[in-house]
Motif scaffolding. Sequence first.
Motif, short mmCIF file in Angstrom:
data_model
loop_
_atom_site.label_atom_id
_atom_site.label_comp_id
_atom_site.label_asym_id
_atom_site.label_seq_id
_atom_site.Cartn_x
_atom_site.Cartn_y
_atom_site.Cartn_z
N VAL B 231 1.05 -1.17 -0.03
CA VAL B 231 0.03 0.07 0.03
C VAL B 231 0.97 1.33 -0.13
O VAL B 231 2.09 1.17 0.34
CB VAL B 231 -0.97 0.13 1.19
N GLU B 350 -6.84 2.06 0.34
CA GLU B 350 -6.57 2.93 -0.74
C GLU B 350 -7.60 2.24 -1.92
O GLU B 350 -7.81 1.37 -1.96
CB GLU B 350 -5.31 2.77 -1.33
N GLU B 351 -8.14 3.27 -2.44
CA GLU B 351 -9.01 2.97 -3.82
C GLU B 351 -8.41 3.59 -5.02
O GLU B 351 -8.15 4.79 -4.96
CB GLU B 351 -10.68 3.23 -3.31
N ASP B 352 -8.82 3.22 -6.20
CA ASP B 352 -8.66 3.98 -7.54
C ASP B 352 -9.77 4.80 -7.53
O ASP B 352 -10.58 4.55 -7.19
CB ASP B 352 -8.46 3.05 -8.55
N ARG B 373 -6.19 8.50 -6.84
CA ARG B 373 -6.21 7.68 -5.58
C ARG B 373 -7.09 8.24 -4.41
O ARG B 373 -6.89 9.41 -4.41
CB ARG B 373 -5.01 7.25 -5.37
#
Lengths: 688, 688
Positions: B231, B350-352, B373
Amino acid sequence: MAGHPFDPLSASELEDATRLVRKSYGSDLKFNVVSLQEPRKTVMRAWLADPKSNPKPPRVADVVVIDNNATVHEGLVDLDQGKVLAWDKLEGEQPIITLEEQQKVEQICREDPEVIKQCEISGMLASDMHKIYCDTWVVGYDERWGISRRLQQALMYYRPTPDSFQYQYALDFCPLYDPDLEQIVHIDIPKVRRPLRKDVPPIGYTPADVQKLGGYRDDMKPIIISQPEGVSFSMNGRELSWQNWKMHVGFNYKEGIVLNNIRWKSRNESEDRGIFYRMSLAEMVVPYAEPEPPHHRKHAFDFGEYGAGYMTNSLALGCDCKGAIHYIDAEVPTRNGGVRLIENAICIHEEDSGILFKHTDFRDDSVVVTRGRKLVIQQIFTAANYEYAIQWIFHQDGTIQPEIKLTGILNTYVQAPGENCDWGTQVYPGVNAHFHQHLFCLRLDANIDDGPNTVYTSDTMASDEPVGSLKNPYGNAFFAKKTKLSTTGQAKTDYDAMTMRSWDIVNDSKINSSSGKPSSYKLVSREVPRLLPKEGSLVWKRAGFARHHVYVTKYRDDQLWPAGRHVPQTSGEPSRGLPEWIGDGSESVENEDVVLWHTFGLTHIPAPEDFPVMPAEPVTLLLRPRHFFDRNPALDVPPSYLTLPSQIEKGERTAAYDATDKMSKPAFGGEEKTIPIVGGGGGCCSKL
Amino acid sequence: MAGHPFDPLSASELEDATRLVRKSYGSDLKFNVVSLQEPRKTVMRAWLADPKSNPKPPRVADVVVIDNNATVHEGLVDLDQGKVLAWDKLEGEQPIITLEEQQKVEQICREDPEVIKQCEISGMLASDMHKIYCDTWVVGYDERWGISRRLQQALMYYRPTPDSFQYQYALDFCPLYDPDLEQIVHIDIPKVRRPLRKDVPPIGYTPADVQKLGGYRDDMKPIIISQPEGVSFSMNGRELSWQNWKMHVGFNYKEGIVLNNIRWKSRNESEDRGIFYRMSLAEMVVPYAEPEPPHHRKHAFDFGEYGAGYMTNSLALGCDCKGAIHYIDAEVPTRNGGVRLIENAICIHEEDSGILFKHTDFRDDSVVVTRGRKLVIQQIFTAANYEYAIQWIFHQDGTIQPEIKLTGILNTYVQAPGENCDWGTQVYPGVNAHFHQHLFCLRLDANIDDGPNTVYTSDTMASDEPVGSLKNPYGNAFFAKKTKLSTTGQAKTDYDAMTMRSWDIVNDSKINSSSGKPSSYKLVSREVPRLLPKEGSLVWKRAGFARHHVYVTKYRDDQLWPAGRHVPQTSGEPSRGLPEWIGDGSESVENEDVVLWHTFGLTHIPAPEDFPVMPAEPVTLLLRPRHFFDRNPALDVPPSYLTLPSQIEKGERTAAYDATDKMSKPAFGGEEKTIPIVGGGGGCCSKL
């Protein structure tokens, strides 16, 4: 014809149409529009209902051309019969401006002696004219010429080097260009001159620019999104099926993506229900706030003046879209009658959308956790400086979510040293970004339970009964007041934040078996600025559709675009499109084939954070089924994890349903904590 | 002490605190609260500024206990010195209800002769009392007892089998329970009785329930999200670093997640700037609309009456969260002085987030596409029937986005056959779901550029100059009017949809070098229903914080919770919390250490789509940097793909920057179209 009647014209159909037109009307015509005339609804609905017994709608091309005398004609070509059905001279109107016409202006400006003179006045060398760039806009409306000739306004920029960021370097004058003459016909010169700002350090977003600021950050680890077993949607031509949703994905030059015949068809086919016959963004207007002429002309109708379809980007796998992506190309005509292929004009993909529903029983931690999925149908178009990423998002619970992400570059003007502007922000020294609005018009051709439909406002409000009265002793009574919009006049309505107003599109003859209320879809939209240019202003006159948040009209073929079919250089006297169609407002829209027009968007007061390139800003709204389904329509989505009270009581060690994603990992390694089935399926209380 | 002063009390600190209290005040106390007393701000700020020279704030436990005589005491325990600092009897107030107290009611109801009698009247067998279930709520406020004794109201349900869905089967009467006596002390019985609805087919969300409806859908293909290289965030204890963001992730019994010392610290450390000193959801109220007593008592303050921390779920990898996830546990006291571990109480991942920014030059298709992000810090809590998933989302462009997803089960009441209810929806035959609101209070302890700060309203509006006037010839002038909120009285403000009002939290002494405007964060929030219970109603009196969308107060230690510290059974006379602190409204909040309180949420008019379990409905808002950064702060995020005009002109075959995600694939296989560098980097015009 093998295709679907909603399919856009294919390359060969485009070629057939231009060939037929040329044969009849001359070989040197310039093609402005060659696009599908959408099937007449009566014919189309009959065919959709029973394609075996009813005729398939004919393929007809809608054509707009300009001849060598700058005369515009429009016509219809029947492609099945190979003949021109209609042909008319277009008078008092001007057609769309194509990208080809926009691109030509730059070269002509560079060679125009008056433009060169103005560049020198601005502080440039005459030998540097190759460093001049133009963003060419339709003139909007300028009363000095009116509709009499086609006119474009060239917003002028300078690039010290080919890779420089031109929007830092605006010039203060504005040439007007006639695309038919291919000449600069006038230059608007401000009374107070603002020389080119070469005194400020350059900024931009190239690797070299970023290097000067310290270079790219190096601490972003990749996120991989993949679908090893493939996607959950399927395509039959342009007909899409996904998670009970069915629709046809069309495309045209003006609106880009057009979704037709959006239906909910359950797996066992016990339900096959209409929701929308057609859904699109049909128009937009971007008024800018600077009142000093000629800035008042900056109010782009990006759909009606240029075409969101014509300006559509080719999308790139792994950049614009991530994961497992399906693309659809688009084909549009060129000025000389050829075909331009826009590869990957539309992308379609699924995304994980987090928790769809969850509940934990606090008594024993028995739990259901179900993850949701969404389907995204996307197009991105570039309107000179701005980009608009338009996403049509479908959810498993029956919700439709149109979402627009705004990015790209601000429209900029030169700001003189020490100058203060009341109508713009200095986003970088010497760079003035005028305040503006982006007002989008969503067109919803309603078909809730296959129609007819009626629209109601829904306003949440307190009961009239006073606090302490018999009917409201503690004062907490409230409800949602529904008001029927019976006529087009009554249907001119605006958002009311006091009541959190929403709009229900209702099929009054389809009663929900659970609630006893009629089937509906609710429009929930909060990003609803008012049109800020005043009543009677030029923009107010031209963008009649933006005066109210919602209009409802009775469906008529070809009433597709709310600022009218030919938008460039309309004066707004009279207002075209919606105001024309509504007239005196007396027409009934109760229990009819209705179209709802909704204007939403944002008011943009720029700040330095938006420069040199804007972080994407989303604008979204929801179309939610209410009393359409007799229960949660996503109840059959398989859970990630589900345990039962009876299991927990018996001390069983397995879940009733376990589809936990085994690919998920702890961020920093180490042991994964397994889900304890007994006392702790996600809950809070088992360890008391 | 090794930990951070913002860290919640550890298990050993909890044990120390209870041991010290018992030593002084008796071993049979019941513990209601044992939680960190947050460091005094003056001491804490000094230590944060210079931890070497200034003392570390002491560790102090805030304790609330109940003795065997139902007398409540609260006190402070210095854990460093091992001594009780303060100890007071709590009079005229009632403490929070714990889960343990809630859980006890069910068993007592099952054995209470009067409850059994009422169950029989409702159509149950006396031998079926094990099928009775209670959702126990704080009584709210009932004037018959006032604050004199602790009272809970038991909402009654029936389960034909242990795995049945109880919310289909509500009973019509309401026992009141005294947790100190452990007895039912009264039963509220409606005048018109509504027997248990056993006449309707059962519904639910278990696999067996879904099987009856046709079984789970089988057409969802997995989506895999992974971060093979790890991450992009790091944790030092509870201090989190990600993409220039720094903050401390705390947790307490009342609010759950508390974020402290939120700062923007650039890579090269040239910037280390305060944004918020503390951010949390501090309270909420859920008023229901049914006016008939005792339904008026349904207006839960989930934070102040039960504690969003106490009710927090243990989250499960691959179910609640997908991808590479970091978890933090929570430890809270039990009634008997022990420690309850909530594993995985907080998840961080995290996410796109799609396109961060994009621009294509329409001249040559030179393009930049940069993907964004987001970082999500999440907690989910279960408040009897409802679940709230609270996400604190951080974006690379400096935006903070609190988002709440509402899911779980509707609170339900029995609806008699043929009955019509003006204040609820029959979501399933025999099941009435009353209209209600969810009003959340976001507490923002502001620290923009390390303070002091001032709050302004920002209203976009047309110029006063009429259309056709010299200063507004075409009528398009508009601007954002800023109004300083100088006092707590002036700062009581509401959303205005006409002007799309936002609120700017400003540091007037920190001027942006680009714009010349002061540094600020803007609160953009549109999901802002008014409190619908009328002025003077019971809820209006008790939930003073919800009367306006925004309040501003001067910071004071311990003014954390806007409905007051002890919320259960407050009468609202006087209104506790914010109304007390604001008083006559004369206190200055200009250029001070200010706290902004913002109430937002939604009004829920249920529909069958929400039953038996609700698809998650999101409520969100944005905190956006405006004039805080002197340019787009995400400019240094590496692009996915970038080409330069100079490259395209030279016909180079490589991009200036290419980090295209090679793991993305076409949905239906086949050739990937490679991105053509020359003429077509995503653009629209190169093929003209």
